[in-house]
Design a protein around this motif. Structure first.
Motif, mmCIF file in Angstrom:
data_model
loop_
_atom_site.group_PDB
_atom_site.id
_atom_site.type_symbol
_atom_site.label_atom_id
_atom_site.label_comp_id
_atom_site.label_asym_id
_atom_site.label_seq_id
_atom_site.Cartn_x
_atom_site.Cartn_y
_atom_site.Cartn_z
ATOM 1 N N ARG A 36 0.677 -1.082 0.034
ATOM 2 C CA ARG A 36 0.120 -0.073 -0.102
ATOM 3 C C ARG A 36 0.853 1.268 -0.093
ATOM 4 O O ARG A 36 0.398 2.279 -0.575
ATOM 5 C CB ARG A 36 -0.861 0.055 1.245
ATOM 6 N N ILE A 37 2.009 1.109 0.567
ATOM 7 C CA ILE A 37 2.902 2.237 0.701
ATOM 8 C C ILE A 37 3.480 2.643 -0.594
ATOM 9 O O ILE A 37 3.519 3.896 -1.118
ATOM 10 C CB ILE A 37 4.067 2.253 1.768
ATOM 11 N N LEU A 38 3.857 1.424 -1.198
ATOM 12 C CA LEU A 38 4.393 1.627 -2.760
ATOM 13 C C LEU A 38 3.524 2.392 -3.789
ATOM 14 O O LEU A 38 3.580 3.107 -4.622
ATOM 15 C CB LEU A 38 4.978 0.435 -3.361
ATOM 16 N N GLN A 39 2.024 1.724 -3.424
ATOM 17 C CA GLN A 39 1.117 2.367 -4.255
ATOM 18 C C GLN A 39 0.850 3.984 -3.949
ATOM 19 O O GLN A 39 0.707 4.772 -4.904
ATOM 20 C CB GLN A 39 -0.612 1.691 -3.958
ATOM 21 N N GLY A 40 0.776 4.317 -2.757
ATOM 22 C CA GLY A 40 0.858 5.724 -2.464
ATOM 23 C C GLY A 40 1.794 6.516 -3.164
ATOM 24 O O GLY A 40 1.634 7.502 -3.692
ATOM 25 N N ALA A 41 2.890 5.918 -3.125
ATOM 26 C CA ALA A 41 4.298 6.648 -3.822
ATOM 27 C C ALA A 41 3.932 6.908 -5.213
ATOM 28 O O ALA A 41 4.407 7.857 -5.703
ATOM 29 C CB ALA A 41 5.505 5.997 -3.188
ATOM 30 N N ALA A 42 3.541 5.833 -5.856
ATOM 31 C CA ALA A 42 3.253 5.724 -7.330
ATOM 32 C C ALA A 42 2.189 6.642 -7.517
ATOM 33 O O ALA A 42 2.466 7.582 -8.609
ATOM 34 C CB ALA A 42 2.866 4.560 -7.750
ATOM 35 N N ILE A 43 1.067 6.994 -6.936
ATOM 36 C CA ILE A 43 -0.028 7.691 -7.207
ATOM 37 C C ILE A 43 0.251 9.388 -7.084
ATOM 38 O O ILE A 43 -0.252 9.956 -7.735
ATOM 39 C CB ILE A 43 -1.156 7.558 -6.411
ATOM 40 N N GLY A 44 1.281 9.322 -6.074
ATOM 41 C CA GLY A 44 1.808 10.664 -5.883
ATOM 42 C C GLY A 44 2.491 11.343 -6.887
ATOM 43 O O GLY A 44 2.547 12.442 -7.184
ATOM 44 N N GLY A 45 3.273 10.533 -7.717
ATOM 45 C CA GLY A 45 3.918 10.728 -8.806
ATOM 46 C C GLY A 45 3.311 10.698 -10.146
ATOM 47 O O GLY A 45 3.352 11.646 -11.177
ATOM 48 N N GLU A 46 2.096 9.752 -10.187
ATOM 49 C CA GLU A 46 1.552 9.663 -11.369
ATOM 50 C C GLU A 46 0.547 11.056 -11.967
ATOM 51 O O GLU A 46 0.397 11.345 -12.959
ATOM 52 C CB GLU A 46 0.579 8.344 -11.458
ATOM 53 N N MET A 47 -0.233 11.170 -11.095
ATOM 54 C CA MET A 47 -1.340 12.451 -11.446
ATOM 55 C C MET A 47 -0.606 13.799 -11.719
ATOM 56 O O MET A 47 -0.920 14.116 -12.913
ATOM 57 C CB MET A 47 -2.384 12.793 -10.390
ATOM 58 N N PRO A 48 0.177 14.189 -10.836
ATOM 59 C CA PRO A 48 0.845 15.514 -11.544
ATOM 60 C C PRO A 48 1.893 15.368 -12.709
ATOM 61 O O PRO A 48 1.825 16.155 -13.458
ATOM 62 C CB PRO A 48 1.709 15.849 -10.232
ATOM 63 N N GLY A 49 2.435 14.055 -12.882
ATOM 64 C CA GLY A 49 3.140 13.688 -14.128
ATOM 65 C C GLY A 49 2.263 13.691 -14.980
ATOM 66 O O GLY A 49 2.759 14.025 -16.359
#
Length: 438
Positions: free
Chosen positions: A135-148
């Motif tokens: 879940r932590i890895l998922q959170g880190a990913a979504i943090g970069g995906e949307m602005p990116g």
């Protein structure tokens, strides 16, 4: 009168050109990836009760099991700022495309792993710990995906289609919520509760992981943004820590994006995620009907994002902000004050307010333009993810406490935030964006 703003820095001829097949491919692949990645992130909440029963001891009290499961879900939100800042840092230095591809990879693999994890009955305490790590890895990913994703698409398209492209991309991202809801409804329709508990709960996670990895492959065919290529050619790529420059030189942009994130997070968390349970608990509306109404609202939310993007190109950002947030204010009270109503009125009024929730597409439309190209990814990611971690985390707690003294607390809070969005629309910087120094 249409407000003219400068799109992400490109030569004048490139800004005036029509959309090409390459632009449409970029937008399509980006939106598809955003849909799948956001689906991977939110599908957890649709199966939270099942996961709680499988990944914690059977003799644990229900309230404690639910609390710990929600804690694992919340860990994804807490990881967003860290992941977003790190991914954006390298996105401003190494390129948008690399980080854009990395973010969906970091989401797909943990989602697939969750679908394959052994449960507490098999490996004991290691089960919830592994679930937490994924879940932590998922959170880190979504943090970069949307602005990116927002930056990537915004820097590819011509100015006259800028709002439409960003709005359509946002529609694709919010479509992940709709997809997750549809999958949850389908599974609960075709499988008995015992089957879901035994094995069928794994299906949405495995599918999400597999399709996400397919999207990783497809993103290989995307090209680096013209804006970053120009920065690299002119050797104007950020040299120092990009977020340091953002904090020192672009505080007004941080405040703007943070306030708009407050509006966005409130609209999504309260109207889309919180309200189905609110309808069932406060007004005793059957679960099936509340979920059907929520599906209608989520669909119109997705449609609204695309319409808002198109309208911002046609009528200007300020006009759309005033109409969009004003419409959210009015339809919020129309919906909540009309509860419980009839099944028909519930669905159409929920769908109407959901359409105006689509005004959240204004955040990326305004936010991308608020920062200069060299630190754009870092600036948007920092302001958005930090604000979402705060407001997205506090909003459910605030509403739960407020609701004890006023059953219309959700309506008042959303309406108040809509007023904030309306006032932001009057701020010249919101429609003007960053401008290079003379």
């Amino acid at each position: 009168m249409t407000t003219t703003v400068s799109a992400p820095s490109l030569p004048d001829a490139a800004l005036r050109r029509p959309l090409t097949r390459r632009d449409l491919r970029t937008l399509g692949l980006s939106a598809l990836g955003g849909t799948l990645e956001f689906y991977d992130f939110v599908v957890f909440v649709f199966f939270a009760n099942v996961l709680g029963a499988l990944f914690f001891p059977a003799d644990m009290p229900d309230w404690l099991r639910q609390l710990q499961t929600l804690g694992i879900f919340a860990a994804g939100y807490l990881a967003r700022p860290v992941g977003g800042i790190v991914i954006a840092h390298f996105g401003d230095i190494l390129g948008r495309k690399r980080m854009f591809t990395l973010s969906i990879f970091l989401m797909s693999v943990p989602t697939l792993v969750i679908g394959l994890l052994p449960t507490y009955a098999s490996i004991g305490i290691a089960a919830p710990l592994l679930l937490l790590a994924m879940r932590i890895l998922q959170g880190a990913a979504i943090g970069g995906e949307m602005p990116g994703a927002w930056v990537f698409v915004a820097e590819h398209v011509p100015q006259r289609h800028y709002g439409m492209a960003v709005g359509t991309l946002t529609a694709g991202i919010t479509g992940g919520i709709l997809l997750g809801s549809l999958v949850a409804v389908a599974l609960n329709t075709h499988y008995a509760p015992a089957e879901i508990h035994d094995w069928a709960w794994r299906i949405p996670f495995i599918l999400g992981g597999v399709f996400g990895l397919v999207s990783v492959y497809l993103r290989r065919f995307l090209e680096e943004t013209p804006v970053f290529q120009e920065l690299a050619e002119r050797k104007k790529v950020a040299r120092e820590l990009p977020v340091k420059t953002v904090l020192r030189e672009h505080r007004a942009a941080i405040v703007l994006v943070a306030l708009m994130t407050w509006v966005l997070s409130t609209a999504i968390v309260v109207v889309i995620l919180f309200t189905p349970a609110y309808l069932q608990k406060v007004f005793e509306i059957p679960a099936k009907l509340s979920l059907q109404a929520n599906l209608a609202a989520t669909f119109t939310l997705t449609l609204g994002c695309a319409v808002v993007g198109w309208a911002s190109d046609r009528f200007g950002t300020r006009a759309v902000m005033l109409v969009g947030w004003g419409g959210l204010f009015a339809t919020t009270y129309l919906f909540y004050l009309g509860l419980p109503g009839t099944p028909e009125s519930l669905v159409w009024s929920y769908a109407l307010v959901g359409f105006f929730v689509g005004s959240i597409a204004l955040l990326p439309i305004v936010g991308v333009r608020a920062f200069p190209p060299a630190v754009r990814f870092s600036g948007l990611s920092f302001a958005y993810n930090m604000a979402y971690a705060v407001f997205g985390g506090l909003t459910p707690v605030l509403i739960s406490v407020w609701q004890k003294v006023d059953v219309m607390a959700p309506a008042h809070y959303v309406a108040g935030i809509a007023v904030l969005g309306f006032l932001i629309g009057l701020w010249p910087f919101a429609s003007r964006g960053w401008q290079p120094r003379a």
